[in-house]
Design an enzyme around this catalytic site. Structure first.
Site, short mmCIF file in Angstrom:
data_model
loop_
_atom_site.label_atom_id
_atom_site.label_comp_id
_atom_site.label_asym_id
_atom_site.label_seq_id
_atom_site.Cartn_x
_atom_site.Cartn_y
_atom_site.Cartn_z
N GLY A 16 0.84 -1.07 0.01
CA GLY A 16 0.12 0.20 0.06
C GLY A 16 0.91 1.50 0.10
NE ARG A 91 -15.61 -18.57 -15.76
CZ ARG A 91 -17.05 -18.14 -15.45
NH1 ARG A 91 -18.11 -18.20 -16.41
NH2 ARG A 91 -17.34 -17.42 -14.33
CG ASP A 120 3.87 -7.85 6.68
OD1 ASP A 120 3.18 -7.09 5.81
OD2 ASP A 120 3.06 -8.29 7.63
CB THR A 142 3.38 -0.07 7.00
OG1 THR A 142 2.01 -0.21 7.56
CG2 THR A 142 4.48 -0.76 8.40
CG ASP A 144 -0.88 -0.73 8.82
OD1 ASP A 144 -1.65 0.06 8.69
OD2 ASP A 144 -0.94 -1.78 7.85
CG ASP A 146 2.20 -3.91 10.67
OD1 ASP A 146 2.83 -3.35 10.05
OD2 ASP A 146 1.09 -4.70 10.20
NE ARG A 179 -25.74 12.83 16.22
CZ ARG A 179 -26.21 13.55 14.91
NH1 ARG A 179 -25.03 14.06 14.37
NH2 ARG A 179 -27.13 13.72 14.54
N GLY A 187 -4.98 0.07 10.40
CA GLY A 187 -4.05 -0.70 11.17
C GLY A 187 -3.67 -2.03 10.97
NE ARG A 188 -1.27 -5.32 7.77
CZ ARG A 188 -0.23 -6.28 7.44
NH1 ARG A 188 -0.53 -7.01 6.14
NH2 ARG A 188 0.83 -6.23 7.99
CG HIS A 289 -7.77 3.91 1.10
ND1 HIS A 289 -8.93 3.21 1.31
CD2 HIS A 289 -6.84 3.00 0.89
CE1 HIS A 289 -8.86 1.89 1.06
NE2 HIS A 289 -7.49 1.75 0.83
CB ILE A 290 -8.45 10.26 4.15
CG1 ILE A 290 -7.96 11.71 4.43
CG2 ILE A 290 -8.61 9.76 5.71
CD1 ILE A 290 -9.22 12.59 4.86
O1 F6P Z 1 -1.16 -1.59 5.56
C1 F6P Z 1 -1.66 -0.43 5.17
C2 F6P Z 1 -3.24 -0.69 4.97
O2 F6P Z 1 -3.93 0.87 4.75
C3 F6P Z 1 -3.95 -1.08 6.17
O3 F6P Z 1 -3.93 -0.25 7.43
C4 F6P Z 1 -5.34 -1.35 5.59
O4 F6P Z 1 -5.80 -2.44 6.37
C5 F6P Z 1 -5.15 -1.95 4.26
O5 F6P Z 1 -3.72 -1.26 4.06
C6 F6P Z 1 -5.92 -1.39 3.17
O6 F6P Z 1 -5.43 -1.93 2.13
P1 F6P Z 1 -6.00 -1.60 0.63
O7 F6P Z 1 -5.28 -0.36 0.03
O8 F6P Z 1 -5.88 -2.70 -0.15
O9 F6P Z 1 -7.52 -1.33 0.70
#
Ligand code: F6P
Length: 365
Positions: A16, A91, A120, A142, A144, A146, A179, A187-188, A289-290
């Site tokens: 990513g 297919r 990773d 990353t 994340d 991680d 609210r 963060g996976r 994704h922001i």
């Molecule tokens: O590893 C980065 C990350 O943004 C994670 O936090 C998220 O779970 C994943 O990638 C999303 O992946 P994609 O871009 O395939 O939607």
């Protein structure tokens, strides 16, 4: 026998995208040209470009003025695994090992080493290439945070900054409407972004995969706030957060990806469950994704520059098949074989969890 002198390198970004990728590319390419007078190549779209033989020469001008740019000028892909590449046979997809084709593409151009900037999944393939004789050097990317072996990855600070800014904005609307706002962050399988953005944004409840939650504890906590006149609550949930008696919420699966599971949906689940149990008005916000976009923070620009420079310096000193890391404030490296199959998760007894608990944050326990 003396190691072969490196005259030509290629650089690629895998997995990513992440803020700071361009800052690493810039540091690698400029160091390779300025300090070592090397030929430099760029692989397009991560391992996909290696498989499809899309490798172009890079010049100093290609990396000028990209330090602050989000994304990656090289492009990336998180579905191409050279050791298990999906090729269509009618297919049905058939999985093939195309790593020899990748090695040939590098050899034909006289490329001696590959700098792999990734997480990773990218490092797992880099380690497999290393076993086949390719000289590789990894750079830890990353949002994340991680990746095992390093205290921090570049991109994390920017993602936390973006998430914190969003939480700050959600605070004002939450308090106006009385609210419970549930903010889902990425963060996976690790809760780093949720923990750091949650603490920075003053979240009332932080939910992370490392501390499975009890729904009734979260409800008691927000009801308690409500009865004390605090008529709103902010819950920050990692996408991998899960109930003690439940499982992570999967949004979808990506065919051909080395890690096909995509998490997502916990905020919506919690919003309806908390609303049903408390009758409080609840809303879910998914930052998505922001968190991966935009310009890197100054911290990430500095870290990315240090990582890129160090990757080149280590490589030229003869270190190979390592990941550059920041450990206890020092730049060093660790063998790729030592990180294989491991991820770095939030320690339950870590100091930031303790600090959050002591300022009254609820982890749903
Ligand atoms: O590893 C980065 C990350 O943004 C994670 O936090 C998220 O779970 C994943 O990638 C999303 O992946 P994609 O871009 O395939 O939607």
């Amino acid at each position: 026998m003396a190691a072969k002198r490196i005259k030509s390198i290629a650089v690629m970004t895998g997995g990513g995208d992440c803020p700071g990728l361009n800052a690493v590319i810039r540091a690698v390419v400029k160091t390779a040209i300025n300090r070592h007078n090397l030929d430099v190549w760029g692989v397009q779209d991560g391992y996909l470009g290696l498989i499809e033989d899309r490798i172009e020469r890079m010049t100093y001008n290609d990396v000028s003025n990209i330090l602050t740019l989000g994304g990656t000028i090289l492009g990336t892909s998180n579905i191409a695994n050279p050791f298990r590449y999906a090729v269509k046979n009618g297919r049905k997809p058939e999985y093939k090992d195309v790593s020899d084709d990748c090695l040939r593409a590098l050899r034909e151009r006289g490329i001696d080493a590959l700098i792999c900037i990734g997480g990773d999944g990218t490092m797992a393939s880099a380690a497999q290439f290393a076993k086949k004789g390719l000289t590789v050097m990894g750079v830890p990317k990353t949002i994340d945070n991680d990746l095992f072996g390093t205290d921090v990855t570049f991109g994390f600070d920017t993602a936390v900054t973006t998430a914190t800014e969003a939480i700050d904005k959600i605070h004002t609307t939450a308090s106006s409407h009385h609210r419970v706002m549930i903010v889902e962050v990425m963060g996976r399988y690790a809760g780093w972004i949720a923990l750091h953005a949650g603490v920075a944004g003053g979240a009332d409840v932080i939910l992370i995969p490392e501390i499975p939650y009890d729904l009734s504890k979260i409800c008691e906590y927000v009801m308690g706030r409500s009865s004390r006149g605090k008529r709103f609550s902010i819950v920050v949930a990692a996408e991998g957060a899960k109930a003690k008696d439940g499982a992570m919420v999967i949004s979808h699966r990506v065919k051909g990806s080395p890690d096909p599971i995509r998490l997502g949906g916990i905020a919506n689940k919690l919003a309806s469950e908390i609303a049903a149990k408390t009758s409080l008005d609840c809303r879910a916000v998914i930052l998505g994704h922001i968190q991966r976009g935009g310009t890197p923070t100054p911290y990430d620009r500095v870290l990315a520059t240090n990582f890129g420079y160090t990757a080149m310096e280590l490589l030229m000193k003869g270190v190979k098949n390592h990941l550059v890391v920041l450990k206890d404030g020092r730049l060093s490296s660790i063998s790729l074989s030592q990180i294989a199959g491991k991820i770095k998760t939030v320690p339950r007894d870590g100091s930031l969890v303790k600090a959050a608990l002591s300022v009254g944050t609820c982890f749903g326990e």
